[in-house]
Scaffold this motif. Structure first.
Motif, PDB file in Angstrom:
ATOM      1  N   GLY A 211       5.942   2.734   4.735  1.00  0.00           N
ATOM      2  CA  GLY A 211       4.874   1.761   5.250  1.00  0.00           C
ATOM      3  C   GLY A 211       3.547   1.929   4.882  1.00  0.00           C
ATOM      4  O   GLY A 211       2.988   1.116   4.640  1.00  0.00           O
ATOM      5  N   VAL A 212       3.239   3.231   4.923  1.00  0.00           N
ATOM      6  CA  VAL A 212       1.966   3.675   4.454  1.00  0.00           C
ATOM      7  C   VAL A 212       1.704   3.404   2.887  1.00  0.00           C
ATOM      8  O   VAL A 212       0.796   2.919   2.396  1.00  0.00           O
ATOM      9  N   PHE A 213       2.614   3.550   2.106  1.00  0.00           N
ATOM     10  CA  PHE A 213       2.626   3.322   0.547  1.00  0.00           C
ATOM     11  C   PHE A 213       2.318   1.677   0.569  1.00  0.00           C
ATOM     12  O   PHE A 213       1.503   1.227  -0.300  1.00  0.00           O
ATOM     13  N   GLU A 214       3.112   0.625   1.104  1.00  0.00           N
ATOM     14  CA  GLU A 214       2.950  -0.595   0.892  1.00  0.00           C
ATOM     15  C   GLU A 214       1.402  -1.080   1.597  1.00  0.00           C
ATOM     16  O   GLU A 214       0.803  -1.779   1.056  1.00  0.00           O
ATOM     17  N   GLN A 215       1.294  -0.299   2.654  1.00  0.00           N
ATOM     18  CA  GLN A 215      -0.327  -0.842   3.203  1.00  0.00           C
ATOM     19  C   GLN A 215      -1.484  -0.439   2.046  1.00  0.00           C
ATOM     20  O   GLN A 215      -2.221  -1.036   1.839  1.00  0.00           O
ATOM     21  N   VAL A 216      -1.183   1.056   1.281  1.00  0.00           N
ATOM     22  CA  VAL A 216      -2.214   1.516   0.526  1.00  0.00           C
ATOM     23  C   VAL A 216      -2.176   0.513  -0.751  1.00  0.00           C
ATOM     24  O   VAL A 216      -3.249   0.076  -1.437  1.00  0.00           O
ATOM     25  N   ARG A 217      -0.971   0.034  -1.103  1.00  0.00           N
ATOM     26  CA  ARG A 217      -0.798  -0.640  -2.355  1.00  0.00           C
ATOM     27  C   ARG A 217      -1.600  -2.073  -2.418  1.00  0.00           C
ATOM     28  O   ARG A 217      -2.282  -2.405  -2.927  1.00  0.00           O
ATOM     29  N   SER A 218      -1.377  -2.491  -0.971  1.00  0.00           N
ATOM     30  CA  SER A 218      -1.948  -3.748  -0.683  1.00  0.00           C
ATOM     31  C   SER A 218      -3.455  -3.694  -0.628  1.00  0.00           C
ATOM     32  O   SER A 218      -4.248  -4.535  -1.304  1.00  0.00           O
ATOM     33  N   THR A 219      -4.007  -2.720  -0.043  1.00  0.00           N
ATOM     34  CA  THR A 219      -5.358  -2.604   0.116  1.00  0.00           C
ATOM     35  C   THR A 219      -6.054  -2.116  -1.293  1.00  0.00           C
ATOM     36  O   THR A 219      -6.971  -2.742  -1.407  1.00  0.00           O
ATOM     37  N   LEU A 220      -5.569  -1.304  -2.268  1.00  0.00           N
ATOM     38  CA  LEU A 220      -6.081  -1.236  -3.527  1.00  0.00           C
ATOM     39  C   LEU A 220      -5.843  -2.593  -4.220  1.00  0.00           C
ATOM     40  O   LEU A 220      -7.047  -2.807  -4.946  1.00  0.00           O
ATOM     41  N   ALA A 221      -4.779  -3.290  -4.145  1.00  0.00           N
ATOM     42  CA  ALA A 221      -4.929  -4.482  -5.128  1.00  0.00           C
ATOM     43  C   ALA A 221      -5.954  -5.528  -4.438  1.00  0.00           C
ATOM     44  O   ALA A 221      -6.489  -6.160  -5.334  1.00  0.00           O
ATOM     45  N   ASP A 222      -6.016  -5.480  -3.060  1.00  0.00           N
ATOM     46  CA  ASP A 222      -7.101  -6.576  -2.687  1.00  0.00           C
ATOM     47  C   ASP A 222      -8.527  -6.179  -2.912  1.00  0.00           C
ATOM     48  O   ASP A 222      -9.236  -7.132  -3.269  1.00  0.00           O
ATOM     49  N   GLN A 223      -8.792  -4.783  -2.668  1.00  0.00           N
ATOM     50  CA  GLN A 223     -10.342  -4.558  -2.647  1.00  0.00           C
ATOM     51  C   GLN A 223     -10.655  -4.129  -4.067  1.00  0.00           C
ATOM     52  O   GLN A 223     -11.725  -4.102  -4.469  1.00  0.00           O
ATOM     53  N   LEU A 224      -9.808  -3.448  -4.720  1.00  0.00           N
ATOM     54  CA  LEU A 224     -10.009  -2.813  -6.134  1.00  0.00           C
ATOM     55  C   LEU A 224      -9.480  -3.699  -7.434  1.00  0.00           C
ATOM     56  O   LEU A 224     -10.013  -3.320  -8.395  1.00  0.00           O
ATOM     57  N   GLY A 225      -8.515  -4.306  -7.121  1.00  0.00           N
ATOM     58  CA  GLY A 225      -7.712  -4.906  -8.104  1.00  0.00           C
ATOM     59  C   GLY A 225      -6.841  -3.909  -9.001  1.00  0.00           C
ATOM     60  O   GLY A 225      -6.771  -3.926 -10.118  1.00  0.00           O
ATOM     61  N   ILE A 226      -6.324  -2.437  -8.342  1.00  0.00           N
ATOM     62  CA  ILE A 226      -5.589  -1.960  -9.324  1.00  0.00           C
ATOM     63  C   ILE A 226      -4.428  -1.457  -8.467  1.00  0.00           C
ATOM     64  O   ILE A 226      -4.069  -1.780  -7.408  1.00  0.00           O
TER      65      ILE A 226
END
Length: 1023
Positions: A211-226
């Protein structure tokens, strides 16, 4: 006196008594001076630090008044006035920020050495120095924002290191709460997230870790686009597999990658901070300074801390010893899996641009000084082609390109130089106690040049500091009447190397100067073979080499030995003086030509893995030997090297300079033996840059290859020659050579003939013959021990089994290919993922894609990442997530269409075909029909025509033409030679068509397409 800045500013006397320093600006002055403990800070810098861009009218007087007040508080001798500024007389270890950095660096080194207990203790001591936010009560001062941010970044990194040490010690439960808090405070810190995942996993909370991975992946995509970093992806994979230990990064640097530092980084903190800022604001940054000033070390440290390094998007290129910038860059980019998707444009700068890819990256060009104009022109052209590329150069002078930012490097300040010398001294003589006077004298005489200090420190094995200072005094007095036109620091560097050289024994000097012919690290065996002689017996090499390592003339690196470029250049001069250059160079080229020729057949045998490791290790030396032979007009040696290297380039390591090497060998003309000349003519004719050859030319090439015995002497040419013959329609000639080959005893060459038959059968729609030939080729290659070729052919075997609907057999073939070799492992792994999709196992397919993605991230090569994107897109499409498939395809287009790719490039054709597949899966017949003309314009050679027929069938079904769809399905069989029984989407389409039309009508319509002449179907699909 002690000064604390890690929290509110505090000062205490040596006895611990607190000293009151009143006023925010006065504390700001103290903090700024303390951050440069023992160093002079220019008055202008202090004014900027305290008042920023708008200082008061009498800023100089105001600063002087503040200094006066600070002296009253601390004591009159605490702040020294010099001609241009002020210095706080406090030792670095008495400032908590310096003490923190030292402890944190020592802890990080212990962690890297896998000593987590010692690392945890040091890092705990470092973090305990913090009493709140750094510079907490002077944050309004203009200088404090950057300084506090830097210290905060170091604090977080130290905390991450401490968490890592705790996990290695099994303290996951104890640190989990602190990890949760740190992660909440820094949600974009990927390393913190990875550590948190490891802790949760160790605590038995696998679902929470994922769940931590999915949360960080979503945050990175939304805020940094990576996307998540390689470390996060690796951690997720380990959690999925149930592995408690996450695989560590490889210690050995790959081609063009940053080497692991052998020593700590000391004394360039201000320059490092400046360089880090410049890399954020400028696309070309040049570190300028004299030889031995530490330009390369600083550049590597800055590059290693840049965000692109975590994503394996940093390349190092040394321009020392080369006269062509583009060739050196291409050499650094040559690596397994790096082959361009479109075959590679002819223009070198375009080849570099394509190999780098369109994502953010840093290219480090080291030692530009002797190629300044060429480096400037190349850099300017490359930056125009790659808008997200940053070039970090090192040179003794600026490149002079518009927009270039300069980071000038002078001598180390005395306190930092003393720290550097002391650090290196304790490394060579643990426990040594050094008096201040001789150390300061050594530092002064060596002008604070890092390389000179390290060479001098190495002498502490056999001398004490007083003796070193005395020797330096004698040496510099002797050189005082020397070359006065040279810059003072250049004279210093020459003097200290000269002094170190004079202290070597005759055997050490002989070996050191001969080692200068090696452009890269090498093993002891090559050194012994090339550098031994009457004055240096082979049996002595190991002992003399060890002595040179002890004296810092030679470094141990990645299981071999290397020289720093400054020392190598000096030693090369000594080689010339000794009159040994030509002899040593000839021994070098002959040795590596012999090595290549000896291991050429072994590359295709049961000893393949060992020989591949040798080629990987000695690759730079092999290519240097080739270039030396070409430049020296040594036709025989050059031909021997290219003949072996060419197969290695084709099968293992893409070499963008390969075709130019072949062309240069052919320039020798009649100096080449007839068989070698015939062989290289075939290589040139089958290269990417060669225009289409005529039918008569192909016939002549094959006849000459047979007449001279080239095809027998160089069996690696056989596959290309046979393909050339079949492609020109000279089937009889190709089949004659196949028969000749099978009549001889070379079992590897015989295996090649079956491989060619399998490919030609596929190309011509003779599915059964192709399948049988692929199976025979697989078994034949496996008997020879050639794991690479066996794995390659197994992918053909897997595809034929898959089309028959034998998913288990296809998966077994892919898994066998993966097990046989790590080379091309990404391609084999992704083939396995697609097969799992076809077999109805999307979860298994995702696991394989993630493994491939992790490996592609480690290697950092654009073509491999594109393969991963393409397979991930197919997974989304087959899972019904068409919007995600489209987004992945968009990402792929962004990553490639910034490249200088021609319109007919294979990647363009793939994108159009994939876009069509997405539209068909979404049921959008209107847009799919609109796209069809673009699909048809893709050159037939770049299209899978059987797939095109299948897509046409799906389109016609969506448009309400079931009879036409059934005929189009039959056309796919006419092209391929078989219906694809392994594709569940086609099986479902066929069932729907049979239900709609009725079995008899469906069968009639299907046969109408299947019985069409193959060329008629091709014409219809491409008209």
């Amino acid at each position: 006196m002690r000064v604390a800045v890690l929290g509110p500013i505090r000062v205490s006397a040596d006895d611990g008594t607190s000293i009151d320093v009143g006023g925010a600006r006065l504390r700001g002055l103290l903090a700024r001076l303390a951050l440069s403990a023992g160093q002079v800070v220019q008055a202008e810098s202090l004014v900027d630090a305290l008042w920023g861009e708008h200082p008061p009218a009498g800023a100089a007087k105001a600063l002087h008044a503040l200094v006066y007040r600070l002296r009253k508080a601390l004591g009159s001798v605490a702040v020294e006035s010099v001609a241009t500024g002020y210095r706080l007389w406090v030792r670095a270890e008495d400032v908590d920020a310096d003490r923190f950095e030292d402890l944190a660096a020592r802890g990080r080194r212990e962690l890297a050495a896998d000593r987590p207990d010692r690392a945890a203790a040091l890092l705990g001591e470092a973090l305990a120095l913090w009493r709140g936010p750094a510079l907490a009560d002077v944050l309004d001062a203009p200088f404090s924002g950057t300084a506090a941010a830097r210290l905060e970044e170091l604090r977080i990194a130290a905390a991450e290191d401490r968490f890592d040490a705790g996990l290695r010690l099994g303290h996951h439960t104890a640190i989990l709460a602190d990890l949760e808090a740190a992660s909440a405070e820094h949600p974009l810190r990927e390393r913190l997230a990875a550590l948190r995942m490891r802790a949760l996993h160790a605590a038995g909370r696998q679902a929470d870790a994922l769940g931590v991975f999915e949360q960080v992946r979503s945050t990175l995509a939304d805020q940094l686009g990576i996307d998540p970093s390689e470390e996060l992806r690796t951690t997720r994979l380990a959690v999925l597999r149930g592995e408690r230990e996450v695989p560590r990064a490889r210690a050995e640097a790959g081609p063009g990658r940053l080497p692991a530092p052998l020593t700590s980084f000391i004394g360039r903190d201000d320059e490092l901070e400046l360089l880090s800022r410049l890399l954020e604001t400028s696309r070309l940054v040049t570190v300028v300074g004299p030889g031995g000033a530490g330009k390369t070390r600083l550049a590597l440290e800055a590059a290693s801390r840049h965000r692109t390094h975590r994503r394996d998007r940093v390349w190092l290129v040394s321009l020392a010893g080369t006269d062509v910038v583009a060739e050196a860059v291409l050499g650094a980019l040559s690596a397994p899996g790096a082959r361009p998707v479109g075959g590679g444009p002819a223009e070198p700068v375009d080849q570099v641009a394509e190999l780098l890819g369109g994502a953010e990256a840093v290219l480090v060009l080291d030692n530009c000084e002797h190629l300044v104009a060429a480096a400037a022109e190349f850099t300017g052209r490359l930056l125009e082609r790659r808008p997200y590329l940053t070039v970090l150069a090192t040179s003794r002078e600026p490149l002079g390109v518009i927009g270039e930012a300069i980071c000038r490097l002078g001598p180390l300040p005395r306190p930092a130089a003393v720290r550097l010398f002391t650090d290196r001294a304790t490394a060579v003589r643990p426990g040594v106690v050094l008096d201040d006077a001789p150390v300061i004298d050594i530092v002064r005489r060596l002008d604070g040049l890092p390389l000179a200090l390290e060479l001098a420190a190495a002498r502490l094995r056999t001398m004490d500091a007083d003796q070193i200072a005395q020797r330096l005094d004698d040496r510099f007095r002797l050189l005082a009447s020397g070359n006065r036109s040279a810059q003072p620091r250049q004279r210093t560097m020459h003097a200290v190397i000269d002094w170190s050289w004079d202290l070597l024994t005759d055997e050490e000097k002989t070996l050191a100067r001969r080692l200068s012919v090696f452009p890269a690290g090498t093993g002891a065996a090559a050194i012994e073979a090339i550098c031994s002689g009457q004055a240096l017996p082979p049996g002595d090499i190991a002992y003399v080499l060890g002595s040179l390592v002890d004296k810092s003339i030679v470094e141990r690196a990645s299981g071999g030995y290397r020289m720093l470029e400054t020392i190598r250049a000096y030693a090369a001069g000594k080689l010339d003086v000794a009159g040994e250059r030509e002899t040593t160079r000839d021994r070098f080229t002959r040795h590596f030509a012999d090595l290549a020729e000896e291991h050429g057949p072994l590359l295709r045998s049961h000893e393949q893995e060992e020989s591949l490791r040798l080629f990987d290790t000695e690759y730079d030396n092999l290519v240097h030997a080739l270039r030396t032979a070409l430049d020296g007009h040594d036709a025989t040696t050059a031909a021997r090297l290219v003949a072996t290297l060419h197969w290695y380039w084709m099968m293992v390591r893409y070499e963008p300079r390969g075709e130019s090497f072949v062309a240069r060998v052919l320039e020798f003309g009649d100096e080449l033996p007839p068989d070698a000349r015939a062989a290289f003519e075939i290589l040139r004719a089958t290269g990417n840059d060669e225009p289409a050859v005529t039918l008569d030319r192909v016939r002549t090439l094959i006849e000459e290859g047979a007449r001279t015995g080239a095809l027998e002497r160089y069996p690696t040419l056989l596959v290309a020659t046979l393909f050339m013959g079949y492609g020109a329609g000279l089937d009889g000639l190709a089949e004659r050579e196949i028969a000749r080959t099978r009549s001889r005893s070379d079992s590897w060459a015989v295996a090649c003939t079956f491989f060619v038959e399998a490919i030609i059968g596929n190309h011509r729609g003779d599915w059964e013959a192709a399948a049988a030939a692929a199976e025979r080729a697989s078994h034949s290659f496996e008997e020879t021990g050639d794991r690479l070729s066996t794995a390659l052919v197994l992918t053909l075997v897997a595809q034929t089994r898959s089309v028959r609907g034998d998913h288990d057999g296809a998966i077994a073939a892919y898994e066998r290919a993966i097990a046989l070799t790590s080379h091309h492992g990404i391609t084999h792994r992704l083939g396995l993922a697609v097969e799992r999709m076809r077999a109805g196992d999307p979860a298994g397919a995702r696991r394989d894609i993630e493994i491939a993605e992790r490996v592609a991230g480690e290697r950092g090569q654009q073509p491999q990442r594109l393969e991963v994107m393409a397979t991930l897109m197919e997974l989304y499409r087959r899972s019904g997530e068409v919007e995600r498939a489209d987004r992945e395809l968009d990402r792929m287009e962004r990553a490639t269409f910034g490249s200088p790719l021609p319109p007919g490039n294979a990647i363009n054709g793939f994108v159009l075909t994939a876009r069509m597949a997405n539209l068909l899966t979404a049921g959008d017949a209107k847009r799919a029909r609109e796209l069809l003309p673009d699909i048809v314009r893709i050159p037939a050679a770049l299209r899978d025509l059987a797939l095109a027929a299948q897509q046409l069938a799906r389109l016609l079904w969506l448009e309400g033409d079931p009879g036409g769809a059934a005929t189009a399905l039959g056309m796919s069989q006419a092209i391929r030679g078989a219906f694809d029984h392994g594709d569940p989407e086609l099986r479902e389409l066929a069932a729907s068509l049979a239900e709609r039309l009725g079995p008899a009508e469906y069968d009639t319509a299907y046969r109408r397409g299947a019985r069409m002449p193959r060329q008629d179907v091709i014409d219809r699909l491409t008209e």
